[in-house]
Design an enzyme around this catalytic site. Structure first.
Site, PDB file in Angstrom:
ATOM      1  N   HIS A 240       0.790  -1.168   0.077  1.00  0.00           N
ATOM      2  CA  HIS A 240       0.074  -0.027   0.197  1.00  0.00           C
ATOM      3  C   HIS A 240       0.968   1.287  -0.172  1.00  0.00           C
ATOM      4  CE1 HIS A 240      -3.067  -2.796   0.848  1.00  0.00           C
ATOM      5  NE2 HIS A 240      -2.924  -2.993   2.031  1.00  0.00           N
ATOM      6  N   LYS A 331      -0.214   0.001  13.776  1.00  0.00           N
ATOM      7  CA  LYS A 331      -1.376  -0.387  14.626  1.00  0.00           C
ATOM      8  C   LYS A 331      -1.540   0.200  15.876  1.00  0.00           C
ATOM      9  CE  LYS A 331      -2.090  -4.633  12.088  1.00  0.00           C
ATOM     10  NZ  LYS A 331      -3.360  -4.018  11.426  1.00  0.00           N
TER      11      LYS A 331
END
Ligand code: NAD
Length: 483
Positions: A240, A331
């Site tokens: 990504h 995260k």
């Protein structure tokens, strides 16, 4: 503003893994939304294929429940759902077995577009490809769609590419990266290549640096052991973030055509310098809450897998010489936030004196939340004596500017329709994926061989201190991560 919807040609789309999480959450709801927006002809069919012992009726029930869960109520009129479900079929198939394949072959029509979505583990791709050919399901015009992860290093990616190429031509293979299906990401190309305003400034002479940020608030909960084999570098950067970097840094292609665009993206990956260990910061989250550390979620309590990574990259070519590209993803961060920020240089000569402060124009392409763009422009602070300056955003929120007519497709919908249209522009080519791994592999091998432990960062923070230092040491700072 109501956008014009052009229906795609009729198709048979087979979803291998049609009962899986991805099919339920993304593929089927996306197709439904395209259906209600008039993009899917009523002669098109969606055929779920998986191991579960379903028939058409049971699978339609499954799909209906998925729509209830994942499509907004307002979009889900009963009549429309019933019409959509009529176009749904199911075949029980084992990718590695023999049952069901002849039924599938019989069901498929010759006079419509055929697409096969491989929404299953990559270890099944070879078996599926082989059987599709053996049972005459795949012709030269059919397409296959494959999902990430596309390999876990260069060797496995090459192997996977070879498996697919043994049965399909590259022009039939659609490797999905849903980041490329986002409206704003495509708008990055429109902004760069359809306006005269930006491209003349899009280089080392005017740009100070670029920041690409993709942060999440969720952790690895429930899939820690899977994630432990991957980490932020493999899970996010190699695909990504690398794609976002390519679209930001690439040269203008001669035309907006699949190979013209992908050739330019590939050149960016090949122009990346190797990174020094000092220019990479890896992190693992820790928490005050018992059992909430990254290491609590994985079996290997000595794991050195990163849940955060920040790095400084150099695109070594004429356009970008000396312009750092800073990438970060993690995260359990402060907010769910994705953006590309182009930070321009200060004006070459400050005529307003020191009191006016230092100012830089910033172009922000927001992927999440609230897709859109911001352009920070320096103006005079109103009402103040003297010439004090202030940076204000020229904000273009797409939802506001374009109206929410419900027609704007999300990334998956857009990409699946591109598959049917036969447009590969927004899909990764095999050599692109391999080049990205060729650049990634030595970095991972480096920290693995040094047995380098990630730094820690608090859940809900902006990452490890050291990531901030990566920019501070050069007189720069990360942009804030906002919910
Ligand atoms: P899942 O485990 O929820 O579903 C797997 C599907 O494959 C099920 O329908 C199952 O019946 C089917 N299946 C398993 N073995 C089979 C066999 N031998 N023959 C036929 N069908 C078989 O997985 P998922 O989350 O839906 O993911 C599917 C693929 O997409 C994976 O490669 C995953 O890495 C990728 N992916 C998933 C997501 C996501 O959000 N779930 C996101 C990106 C990529």
């Amino acid at each position: 503003m109501v956008s014009r919807v052009i229906p795609v040609d009729p198709f048979d789309l087979v979803i291998f893994g049609g009962t899986g999480d991805l099919a339920r959450r993304k593929i089927l709801p996306g197709l439904f939304r395209r259906f209600i927006n008039g993009q899917m002809e009523d002669t098109s069919r969606i055929i779920g294929a998986a191991r579960s012992d379903y028939d058409d009726a049971a699978y339609r029930k499954f799909v209906g429940e998925a729509l209830k869960e994942f499509v907004d109520g307002g979009d889900r009129e009963k009549k429309q759902v019933a019409e959509f479900l009529k176009q749904i079929h199911y075949i029980q198939i084992d990718a590695t077995g023999t049952g069901g394949w002849d039924d599938l072959s019989e069901l498929l029509r010759d006079d419509v577009i055929r697409a096969f979505y491989f929404s299953v583990a990559p270890s099944l791709f070879g078996a599926l490809a082989e059987r599709l050919h053996a049972h005459s399901c795949a012709g030269p015009k059919c397409r296959i769609v494959v999902e990430k992860p596309f390999g876990r290093d260069l060797a496995t990616a090459k192997e996977l590419n070879q498996t697919l190429r043994d049965h399909f031509d590259e022009s039939q293979i659609y490797r999905i990266d849903h980041y490329l299906g986002k409206e704003t990401v495509q708008n990055l190309m429109a902004v760069r290549f359809a306006n005269v305003l930006f491209e003349p400034l899009w280089n080392a002479q005017f740009i100070d640096h670029v920041q690409i940020t993709v942060t999440e608030t969720v952790g690895v909960d429930g899939r820690g052991d899977y994630y432990d084999k991957s980490g932020a570098m493999r899970d996010m950067v190699q695909n990504h973030l690398m794609q976002l970097l390519c679209l930001t840094a690439m040269e203008p292609p001669a035309r907006f055509a699949p190979d013209a665009v992908r050739d330019e993206k590939l050149k960016v990956i090949r122009a990346l310098d190797p990174i020094e260990p000092d220019d990479i910061v890896r992190g693992q989250y820790v928490s005050d809450k018992k059992g909430d550390d990254f290491l609590d979620q994985v079996e290997d309590k000595d794991s050195i897998t990163e849940s955060f990574i920040a790095m400084k990259l150099a695109v070594s070519n004429w356009r970008w010489a000396g312009v750092p590209f800073y990438l970060r993803t993690g995260k359990k961060m402060k907010a769910r936030h994705s953006e590309i920020a182009i930070i321009f240089k200060e004006a070459p000569h400050a005529i307003f004196g020191q009191a006016a402060g230092r100012h830089q124009n910033i172009l922000v392409i927001r992927l999440q939340p609230n897709e859109g763009m911001d352009m920070l422009v320096t103006i005079k602070e109103p009402g103040q004596g003297g010439m004090r300056l202030l940076d204000v955003p020229l904000d273009m929120s797409f939802a506001e500017a374009l109206g929410e007519d419900g027609n704007a497709p999300d990334a998956y919908e857009r990409l699946i329709m591109d598959v049917i249209r036969g447009d590969q522009t927004l899909f990764m080519r095999g050599d692109e994926v391999e080049a990205a791994w060729a650049w990634t592999d030595p970095l991972i091998e480096g920290w693995m061989s040094r047995e380098e432990k990630p730094k820690t960062y608090e859940v809900g923070s902006t990452g490890p201190e050291e990531a901030a230092m990566l920019l501070h040491r050069e007189g720069r700072r990360w942009r804030d991560i906002k919910p």
